[in-house]
Scaffold this motif. Structure first.
Motif, PDB file in Angstrom:
ATOM      1  N   GLU A 185       0.652  -1.540   0.047  1.00  0.00           N
ATOM      2  CA  GLU A 185      -0.106  -0.382   0.159  1.00  0.00           C
ATOM      3  C   GLU A 185       0.874   1.336   0.228  1.00  0.00           C
ATOM      4  O   GLU A 185       0.717   2.336  -0.866  1.00  0.00           O
ATOM      5  N   LEU A 186       2.017   1.135   0.609  1.00  0.00           N
ATOM      6  CA  LEU A 186       2.909   2.444   0.988  1.00  0.00           C
ATOM      7  C   LEU A 186       3.335   2.631  -0.400  1.00  0.00           C
ATOM      8  O   LEU A 186       3.481   4.050  -0.873  1.00  0.00           O
ATOM      9  N   MET A 187       4.149   1.946  -1.192  1.00  0.00           N
ATOM     10  CA  MET A 187       4.476   1.736  -2.290  1.00  0.00           C
ATOM     11  C   MET A 187       3.777   2.552  -3.970  1.00  0.00           C
ATOM     12  O   MET A 187       3.947   3.246  -4.159  1.00  0.00           O
ATOM     13  N   GLN A 188       2.174   2.134  -3.423  1.00  0.00           N
ATOM     14  CA  GLN A 188       0.966   2.461  -4.039  1.00  0.00           C
ATOM     15  C   GLN A 188       0.583   3.647  -4.181  1.00  0.00           C
ATOM     16  O   GLN A 188       1.006   4.550  -4.713  1.00  0.00           O
ATOM     17  N   LYS A 189       0.796   4.183  -2.599  1.00  0.00           N
ATOM     18  CA  LYS A 189       0.778   5.771  -2.377  1.00  0.00           C
ATOM     19  C   LYS A 189       1.414   6.755  -2.955  1.00  0.00           C
ATOM     20  O   LYS A 189       1.613   7.835  -3.006  1.00  0.00           O
ATOM     21  N   LEU A 190       3.365   5.664  -3.218  1.00  0.00           N
ATOM     22  CA  LEU A 190       4.249   7.057  -3.630  1.00  0.00           C
ATOM     23  C   LEU A 190       4.019   7.671  -4.664  1.00  0.00           C
ATOM     24  O   LEU A 190       3.850   8.696  -5.827  1.00  0.00           O
ATOM     25  N   GLY A 191       2.667   6.711  -5.415  1.00  0.00           N
ATOM     26  CA  GLY A 191       2.713   7.560  -7.067  1.00  0.00           C
ATOM     27  C   GLY A 191       2.070   8.467  -7.416  1.00  0.00           C
ATOM     28  O   GLY A 191       1.851   9.309  -8.458  1.00  0.00           O
ATOM     29  N   GLY A 192       1.540   9.143  -6.081  1.00  0.00           N
ATOM     30  CA  GLY A 192       0.442  10.312  -6.468  1.00  0.00           C
ATOM     31  C   GLY A 192       1.159  11.616  -6.093  1.00  0.00           C
ATOM     32  O   GLY A 192       1.094  12.598  -5.502  1.00  0.00           O
ATOM     33  N   PHE A 193       2.613  11.358  -5.578  1.00  0.00           N
ATOM     34  CA  PHE A 193       3.737  12.305  -4.899  1.00  0.00           C
ATOM     35  C   PHE A 193       4.901  12.651  -6.425  1.00  0.00           C
ATOM     36  O   PHE A 193       5.445  11.909  -6.147  1.00  0.00           O
ATOM     37  N   ASP A 194       4.962  14.089  -5.329  1.00  0.00           N
ATOM     38  CA  ASP A 194       6.778  14.487  -6.703  1.00  0.00           C
ATOM     39  C   ASP A 194       7.764  14.472  -6.002  1.00  0.00           C
ATOM     40  O   ASP A 194       8.799  13.677  -5.883  1.00  0.00           O
ATOM     41  N   LEU A 205      13.451  -0.635   4.318  1.00  0.00           N
ATOM     42  CA  LEU A 205      12.735  -0.163   3.715  1.00  0.00           C
ATOM     43  C   LEU A 205      13.342   1.617   2.686  1.00  0.00           C
ATOM     44  O   LEU A 205      12.488   1.636   1.921  1.00  0.00           O
ATOM     45  N   ARG A 206      13.776   1.778   3.495  1.00  0.00           N
ATOM     46  CA  ARG A 206      14.289   3.171   3.033  1.00  0.00           C
ATOM     47  C   ARG A 206      15.130   2.256   1.352  1.00  0.00           C
ATOM     48  O   ARG A 206      15.101   3.098   0.784  1.00  0.00           O
ATOM     49  N   SER A 207      15.796   1.553   1.036  1.00  0.00           N
ATOM     50  CA  SER A 207      16.212   0.612  -0.230  1.00  0.00           C
ATOM     51  C   SER A 207      15.430   0.367  -0.712  1.00  0.00           C
ATOM     52  O   SER A 207      15.509   1.494  -1.618  1.00  0.00           O
ATOM     53  N   GLU A 208      14.183   0.374  -0.680  1.00  0.00           N
ATOM     54  CA  GLU A 208      13.528  -0.218  -1.437  1.00  0.00           C
ATOM     55  C   GLU A 208      12.642   1.232  -1.885  1.00  0.00           C
ATOM     56  O   GLU A 208      12.250   1.848  -3.029  1.00  0.00           O
ATOM     57  N   ILE A 209      12.426   2.276  -0.665  1.00  0.00           N
ATOM     58  CA  ILE A 209      11.445   3.343  -1.726  1.00  0.00           C
ATOM     59  C   ILE A 209      12.680   4.107  -2.707  1.00  0.00           C
ATOM     60  O   ILE A 209      11.887   4.424  -3.719  1.00  0.00           O
ATOM     61  N   LEU A 210      13.783   3.997  -2.123  1.00  0.00           N
ATOM     62  CA  LEU A 210      14.906   4.707  -2.915  1.00  0.00           C
ATOM     63  C   LEU A 210      14.373   4.249  -4.214  1.00  0.00           C
ATOM     64  O   LEU A 210      14.663   5.260  -5.786  1.00  0.00           O
ATOM     65  N   ALA A 214      13.571   6.636  -7.962  1.00  0.00           N
ATOM     66  CA  ALA A 214      14.645   6.438  -9.241  1.00  0.00           C
ATOM     67  C   ALA A 214      13.743   6.074  -9.632  1.00  0.00           C
ATOM     68  O   ALA A 214      14.024   6.281 -11.097  1.00  0.00           O
ATOM     69  N   ARG A 215      13.405   4.946  -9.586  1.00  0.00           N
ATOM     70  CA  ARG A 215      12.944   4.319 -11.009  1.00  0.00           C
ATOM     71  C   ARG A 215      11.320   5.682 -11.455  1.00  0.00           C
ATOM     72  O   ARG A 215      11.874   5.759 -12.812  1.00  0.00           O
ATOM     73  N   ASP A 216      10.878   6.696 -10.936  1.00  0.00           N
ATOM     74  CA  ASP A 216      10.296   7.043 -10.807  1.00  0.00           C
ATOM     75  C   ASP A 216      10.868   8.342 -11.563  1.00  0.00           C
ATOM     76  O   ASP A 216       9.203   9.685 -11.061  1.00  0.00           O
ATOM     77  N   GLY A 217      11.563   8.967 -10.611  1.00  0.00           N
ATOM     78  CA  GLY A 217      12.258   9.793 -11.198  1.00  0.00           C
ATOM     79  C   GLY A 217      11.432  11.156 -10.218  1.00  0.00           C
ATOM     80  O   GLY A 217      11.367  11.995 -10.770  1.00  0.00           O
ATOM     81  N   LYS A 218      11.097  10.663  -8.836  1.00  0.00           N
ATOM     82  CA  LYS A 218      10.938  10.800  -7.724  1.00  0.00           C
ATOM     83  C   LYS A 218      12.432  12.267  -7.082  1.00  0.00           C
ATOM     84  O   LYS A 218      13.601  11.341  -6.708  1.00  0.00           O
ATOM     85  N   THR A 219      12.119  12.846  -6.488  1.00  0.00           N
ATOM     86  CA  THR A 219      12.972  13.867  -5.624  1.00  0.00           C
ATOM     87  C   THR A 219      12.406  12.974  -3.732  1.00  0.00           C
ATOM     88  O   THR A 219      11.481  13.270  -3.721  1.00  0.00           O
TER      89      THR A 219
END
Length: 444
Positions: A185-194, A205-210, A214-219
Motif C-alpha cells: 500500500e505504501l509503495m502504491q501511495k508514492l505514485g501520487g507524490f512528486d 525500507l529506505r532502500s526499497e523506497i529509493l 529512482a525508477r519514477d524520477g521522484k525527488t
C-alpha cells in the motif's frame, strides 16, 4: 520548459545587474587608480576580479538560493557579497596608487546595487510562484523507532511545521505516513507524490523506497542516521576484486588548525578589545557583580575546563539550578541583553582559545552534566570529543539555539568528518552572516 528558461534568465539578471553598476562607477571614478598606463587592460582585470570575488562570496553566503530562502536572508547575503567585493577592490585601488580614492561614489553604487537587487529578488519570487508548481510531498517516518525513543514523532511534526511555514512555496505536505503501513500500500501511495521525505525509516525500507523513486524520477530527502555521517570519512579500498570501506584516517584535528586558532584569536582580540573594555565597565557599573561568568565545560578527550563569558545575567541567576535562557528571561541584565544581541558576551572565549581549551571552529563545548546525559542517550556523542570545542561551528551556523541534541550532533559530526583549513575559513566567514540572523540564537 519555457518557464524554466525564463526563471534562469531572471536569476542571471541579479549578478549581471551588480556587475554592470560596478563597471559604470569603476570606469568613471576608480580605474585610473589601478592600471593608469594600461587603461583598457586594467578595466578588464578589475571587472573580472570583481565578478570572481562577488560570485565566490555569493556562493559562500547562499546569495543565489533564491527560491528556497526568504528575501530578508537573501538581501543580507547579497549585502555581504557586494560589500566584501567592494572593499577588496577599494583596497586594491589603495595598494596600486598608495592613496585612498573617493569613497562616496562606491557607497552610492552599493546602495543602487542593493535597491536593484531587492527589486529583482521580488520579481524572481513572484515569477517562481507563477511558473513553478508546488511539489506534492509525502513524509514517511519510522514509527517503531518513534515508539521506542518517544521523540521521533515530535521531530517529524516539527519538520512538517517548518516546511509548511518556511517552505510552503516549495512543498505541499499532503500526507504523513508511518512505516508500519503495509509495504504494498505504501509503495502504491508514492505514485501520487512528486517528493518523498524519509525520516528515521529502516535501512531495508529506505532502500526499497529509493529504488521506486529512482525508477519514477521522484525527488527524495532523507534525514541521515549518525552512522551515515560517520561513514562519509571512510575511504574506498579494493581487496583483489572486492570493494571495501575502510575507517578514515582523520582521527582528530588537522595539523595547521592550532596556528589558525592563535592567529585569528589574536587578531580578534586586537579588534574587539575596546568593546570588551567598555562591556566590562558597563557590567561592573550596573550591579557591582563580577564581570566574567565561568562555567565547567568538556573539550577534547573529555578534559574539563572553565569557559569564559561576559556575565549577562544577575549574580544569583542559577541559585535554583541550571535553567536555559529564554528569549525574554527576567534574569538577563540590561547590559546582558545588549551584549547577547550583538554576540559580545562570547568574546572572552578568545582567551580560552589562546590557552588551548577551545578552537575558533568546532562543536560547542557542552556542560559536564549534559555530556554525561547525551552520551547515555546517544553513544555517538563521544565522537565530538575527538576535537576541541569551538567558538563557532556547523550547529551554530546551520542550527538554532533550541535545535535538538541529536540534530546538533549530526551537524557536529558532519564538520568533524570534513574538517580542513579551507572549511574552517568558510565557517568563520559564514559566522559573520549568522551574527545578523536573530533566529540563530532563538531561546528555548
Amino acid at each position: 520548459m519555457k518557464g524554466n528558461v525564463f526563471l534562469k534568465f531572471l536569476k542571471a539578471l541579479i549578478p549581471f545587474w551588480n556587475i554592470i553598476i560596478f563597471c559604470y562607477v569603476w570606469v568613471l571614478y576608480y580605474n585610473e587608480y589601478t592600471f593608469s598606463s594600461f587603461w583598457l587592460q586594467g578595466l578588464a582585470v578589475s571587472i573580472l576580479l570583481y565578478a570572481l570575488v562577488y560570485y565566490a562570496f555569493g556562493k559562500l553566503y547562499h546569495a543565489f538560493r533564491i527560491y528556497s530562502s526568504r528575501i530578508s536572508e537573501l538581501m543580507l547575503s547579497q549585502f555581504l557579497a557586494i560589500g566584501m567585493s567592494d572593499v577588496i577592490l577599494y583596497l586594491m585601488c589603495y595598494m596600486m596608487h598608495m592613496r585612498f580614492a573617493r569613497l562616496m561614489p562606491g557607497l552610492i553604487a552599493a546602495v543602487v546595487q542593493l535597491i536593484g537587487t531587492l527589486a529583482l529578488l521580488a520579481l524572481n519570487k513572484s515569477c517562481f510562484a507563477k511558473y513553478t508548481p508546488v511539489q506534492r510531498t509525502v513524509i514517511i517516518y519510522g514509527a517503531k523507532k518513534a515508539h521506542r525513543e518517544g521523540n521521533i514523532e515530535t521531530s517529524v511534526e516539527e519538520l512538517e511545521r517548518k516546511l509548511r511555514i518556511k517552505h510552503a512555496s516549495l512543498f505541499d505536505i499532503q500526507a504523513v505516513y508511518p512505516d508500519t503501513c503495509r509495504k504494498s500500500e505504501l509503495m502504491q501511495k508514492l505514485g501520487g507524490f512528486d517528493t518523498v521525505i524519509l525520516c528515521h525509516v529502516s535501512q531495508k525500507l529506505r532502500s526499497e523506497i529509493l529504488a521506486v523513486c529512482a525508477r519514477d524520477g521522484k525527488t527524495v530527502y532523507i534525514t541521515p542516521k549518525l552512522e551515515d555521517i560517520i561513514l562519509t570519512n571512510y575511504e574506498y579500498r579494493y581487496l583483489i576484486d572486492t570493494p571495501l570501506l575502510v575507517s578514515g584516517t582523520k582521527r582528530g584535528e588537522y595539523r595547521s588548525k592550532r596556528i589558525l586558532d592563535v592567529s585569528i584569536s589574536l587578531l580578534m582580540l586586537m579588534l574587539f578589545s575596546p568593546f570588551m573594555l567598555i562591556t566590562a565597565v558597563c557590567i561592573k557599573l550596573e550591579d557591582g557583580g563580577p564581570v566574567f561568568y565561568r562555567q565547567r565545560r568538556v573539550t577534547r578527550n573529555g578534559r574539563e575546563f572553565d569557559i569564559l563569558k561576559f556575565r549577562s545575567m544577575i549574580v544569583d541567576a542559577e541559585k535554583q539550578g541550571y535553567q536555559p535562557a529564554a528569549s525574554r528571561d527576567h534574569r538577563i541584565t540590561k547590559t546582558g541583553r545588549i551584549i547577547r544581541t550583538i554576540r559580545l558576551d562570547e568574546t572572552p572565549q578568545l582567551f580560552n582559545i589562546l590557552k588551548g581549551d577551545m578552537s575558533i571552529v568546532g562543536p560547542r563545548p557542552e556542560r559536564v552534566e549534559h555530556v554525561r546525559k547525551y552520551t547515555e542517550k546517544l553513544p555517538e556523542f563521544a565522537y565530538r570529543l575527538r576535537v576541541r570545542g569551538g567558538l563557532t561551528g556547523y550547529a551554530q551556523i546551520y542550527g538554532k539555539y533550541n535545535t535538538s541534541a541529536e540534530d546538533k550532533l549530526k551537524m557536529d559530526l558532519m564538520y568533524i568528518e570534513k574538517q580542513s583549513l579551507l572549511l574552517d575559513l568558510q565557517m568563520i566567514l559564514l559566522t559573520v552572516k549568522v551574527m545578523f540572523l536573530p533566529e540563530s540564537t532563538e531561546g528555548f
